[in-house]
Enzyme design. Structure first.
Site, PDB file in Angstrom:
ATOM      1  N   SER A 137      51.423  42.702  36.084  1.00 43.65           N
ATOM      2  CA  SER A 137      51.448  41.908  37.313  1.00 43.65           C
ATOM      3  C   SER A 137      52.768  41.142  37.327  1.00 43.65           C
ATOM      4  CB  SER A 137      50.293  40.899  37.306  1.00 43.65           C
ATOM      5  OG  SER A 137      50.453  39.924  38.321  1.00 43.65           O
ATOM      6  N   TYR A 150      44.811  34.398  33.355  1.00 40.14           N
ATOM      7  CA  TYR A 150      45.114  35.732  33.896  1.00 40.14           C
ATOM      8  C   TYR A 150      46.557  36.105  33.548  1.00 40.14           C
ATOM      9  CZ  TYR A 150      46.001  39.470  37.302  1.00 40.14           C
ATOM     10  OH  TYR A 150      46.353  40.655  37.909  1.00 40.14           O
TER      11      TYR A 150
HETATM   12  N1  NAP Z   1      45.547  43.012  43.647  1.00 39.33           N
HETATM   13  C1  NAP Z   1      46.623  42.360  43.202  1.00 39.33           C
HETATM   14  O1  NAP Z   1      47.176  41.476  43.899  1.00 39.33           O
HETATM   15  C2  NAP Z   1      47.200  42.698  41.849  1.00 39.33           C
HETATM   16  C3  NAP Z   1      48.471  42.198  41.539  1.00 39.33           C
HETATM   17  C4  NAP Z   1      49.014  42.465  40.290  1.00 39.33           C
HETATM   18  C5  NAP Z   1      48.315  43.238  39.383  1.00 39.33           C
HETATM   19  N2  NAP Z   1      47.068  43.704  39.701  1.00 39.33           N
HETATM   20  C6  NAP Z   1      46.346  44.501  38.687  1.00 39.33           C
HETATM   21  O2  NAP Z   1      46.037  45.764  39.227  1.00 39.33           O
HETATM   22  C7  NAP Z   1      44.930  46.320  38.500  1.00 39.33           C
HETATM   23  C8  NAP Z   1      43.954  46.924  39.489  1.00 39.33           C
HETATM   24  O3  NAP Z   1      43.404  45.881  40.284  1.00 39.33           O
HETATM   25  P1  NAP Z   1      43.182  46.019  41.848  1.00 39.33           P
HETATM   26  O4  NAP Z   1      44.032  45.006  42.494  1.00 39.33           O
HETATM   27  O5  NAP Z   1      43.280  47.429  42.273  1.00 39.33           O
HETATM   28  O6  NAP Z   1      41.687  45.454  41.992  1.00 39.33           O
HETATM   29  P2  NAP Z   1      40.266  46.163  42.143  1.00 39.33           P
HETATM   30  O7  NAP Z   1      40.214  46.951  43.392  1.00 39.33           O
HETATM   31  O8  NAP Z   1      39.270  45.080  41.932  1.00 39.33           O
HETATM   32  O9  NAP Z   1      40.247  47.174  40.905  1.00 39.33           O
HETATM   33  C9  NAP Z   1      39.892  46.783  39.613  1.00 39.33           C
HETATM   34  C10 NAP Z   1      39.304  47.989  38.925  1.00 39.33           C
HETATM   35  O10 NAP Z   1      38.985  47.624  37.578  1.00 39.33           O
HETATM   36  C11 NAP Z   1      37.654  48.072  37.303  1.00 39.33           C
HETATM   37  N3  NAP Z   1      37.038  47.199  36.314  1.00 39.33           N
HETATM   38  C12 NAP Z   1      36.961  45.852  36.309  1.00 39.33           C
HETATM   39  N4  NAP Z   1      36.249  45.425  35.263  1.00 39.33           N
HETATM   40  C13 NAP Z   1      35.874  46.540  34.581  1.00 39.33           C
HETATM   41  C14 NAP Z   1      35.111  46.756  33.416  1.00 39.33           C
HETATM   42  N5  NAP Z   1      34.579  45.742  32.707  1.00 39.33           N
HETATM   43  N6  NAP Z   1      34.906  48.039  33.009  1.00 39.33           N
HETATM   44  C15 NAP Z   1      35.429  49.064  33.705  1.00 39.33           C
HETATM   45  N7  NAP Z   1      36.146  48.923  34.809  1.00 39.33           N
HETATM   46  C16 NAP Z   1      36.362  47.662  35.246  1.00 39.33           C
HETATM   47  C17 NAP Z   1      36.955  48.008  38.651  1.00 39.33           C
HETATM   48  O11 NAP Z   1      35.893  48.945  38.695  1.00 39.33           O
HETATM   49  P3  NAP Z   1      34.328  48.528  38.684  1.00 39.33           P
HETATM   50  O12 NAP Z   1      34.189  47.284  39.486  1.00 39.33           O
HETATM   51  O13 NAP Z   1      33.643  49.729  39.267  1.00 39.33           O
HETATM   52  O14 NAP Z   1      34.039  48.355  37.249  1.00 39.33           O
HETATM   53  C18 NAP Z   1      38.046  48.465  39.596  1.00 39.33           C
HETATM   54  O15 NAP Z   1      38.072  49.881  39.681  1.00 39.33           O
HETATM   55  C19 NAP Z   1      44.370  45.175  37.655  1.00 39.33           C
HETATM   56  O16 NAP Z   1      44.785  45.335  36.313  1.00 39.33           O
HETATM   57  C20 NAP Z   1      45.012  43.928  38.251  1.00 39.33           C
HETATM   58  O17 NAP Z   1      45.128  42.890  37.324  1.00 39.33           O
HETATM   59  C21 NAP Z   1      46.513  43.481  40.914  1.00 39.33           C
END
Ligand code: NAP
Length: 238
Positions: A137, A150
């Site tokens: 991130s 985080y």
């Molecule tokens: N959105 C942002 O602004 C942003 C910015 C920087 C970095 N990121 C990073 O991008 C990555 C993806 O996030 P996203 O933004 O795409 O959010 P998201 O749509 O909430 O995706 C998160 C994914 O992680 C899975 N997950 C969470 N806890 C889990 C667990 N205990 N076991 C297995 N799977 C789990 C969720 O699947 P289930 O719920 O089905 O388990 C979901 O598929 C993350 O690492 C996040 O920190 C996001």
């Protein structure tokens, strides 16, 4: 460089960035193994994505990263790409932050990510090729009030990624750390305020935009490394 015929494991593939990476890789002929907890959602994705399999479960379970990799090797016969992307985001002021939730986040964002990274790179070492993508991130090198834990999990991912990159320099194995700014996904679903309002970002990124940048890194020729890929909304002043 064509990715056709390769095989990838993507964690956190039920929604957001992980699902969009799955779609983008599938369009390029990559065989997939998708991870996440919501089996019904993963099953739906696999109905529409060719050559896609899934394994549902909590990535924080110690054996889950290895089981995902084994599924790719058993059913696709190879493993070339691991997108280590599952993540959670639990923040809050000192007075109200849920410490148990924060520690659960650390198990997913750090412990599970480390297990997956080491297992993936061990496999890549054995076969002599491969590309590990860790989703960090912009908070992998900056902090904000209320989001220190985080950010700390992402600092940890940055540190491991950089050390692995140094360790693997000169080999055909690549490590890319992706550093998005604000992306509109389910990540902030439990937050009281919409993140684009709370963080004053007029036009946040969409997950498919981040996915295309990840594919850009994966498609680079063998001699080009993309160790870090920061992707920010132009309107984000972090
Ligand atoms: N959105 C942002 O602004 C942003 C910015 C920087 C970095 N990121 C990073 O991008 C990555 C993806 O996030 P996203 O933004 O795409 O959010 P998201 O749509 O909430 O995706 C998160 C994914 O992680 C899975 N997950 C969470 N806890 C889990 C667990 N205990 N076991 C297995 N799977 C789990 C969720 O699947 P289930 O719920 O089905 O388990 C979901 O598929 C993350 O690492 C996040 O920190 C996001």
């Amino acid at each position: 460089m064509s990715l056709e015929g390769r095989a990838a494991v993507i964690t956190g593939a039920t929604s957001g960035i992980g699902f969009r990476v799955a779609c983008a890789l599938s369009r390029r002929g990559v065989k997939l193994v998708l991870g996440g907890r919501r089996a019904d959602v993963l099953e739906q994705h696999c109905e529409v994505l060719p050559d896609a399999l899934y394994l549902a479960g909590d990535i924080a379970e110690p054996d889950m990263p290895g089981r995902l990799l084994e599924l790719a090797l058993e059913r696709h016969g190879r493993l070339d790409i691991v997108v280590n992307n599952a993540g959670q985001n639990h923040n809050g002021p000192i007075e109200s932050v849920d410490v148990e939730q924060v520690c659960g986040m650390a198990r997913v964002n750090v412990e599970a990510a480390f297990r997956m990274a080491y297992l993936a790179v061990k496999h890549f070492r054995d076969v002599g090729r491969g590309h590990l993508v860790n989703t960090s991130s912009v908070l992998g090198f900056k902090v904000r009030p209320y989001a220190g834990a985080y950010a700390g999990t992402k600092y940890a991912v940055e540190a491991l990624s950089e050390a692995l990159r140094l360790e693997l320099a000169g080999t055909p194995i690549k490590v890319t750390c992706v550093e998005p700014g604000l992306v509109i996904t389910d990540l902030h679903r439990d937050h009281a305020d919409r993140p684009e309002v709370a963080q004053d970002v007029a036009e946040p990124l969409m997950p498919e935009e981040v996915a295309e940048m990840i594919v850009y890194a994966l498609e680079q020729p063998d001699h080009i490394a993309t160790p870090r890929l920061m992707i920010l909304p132009q309107s984000q002043s972090i």
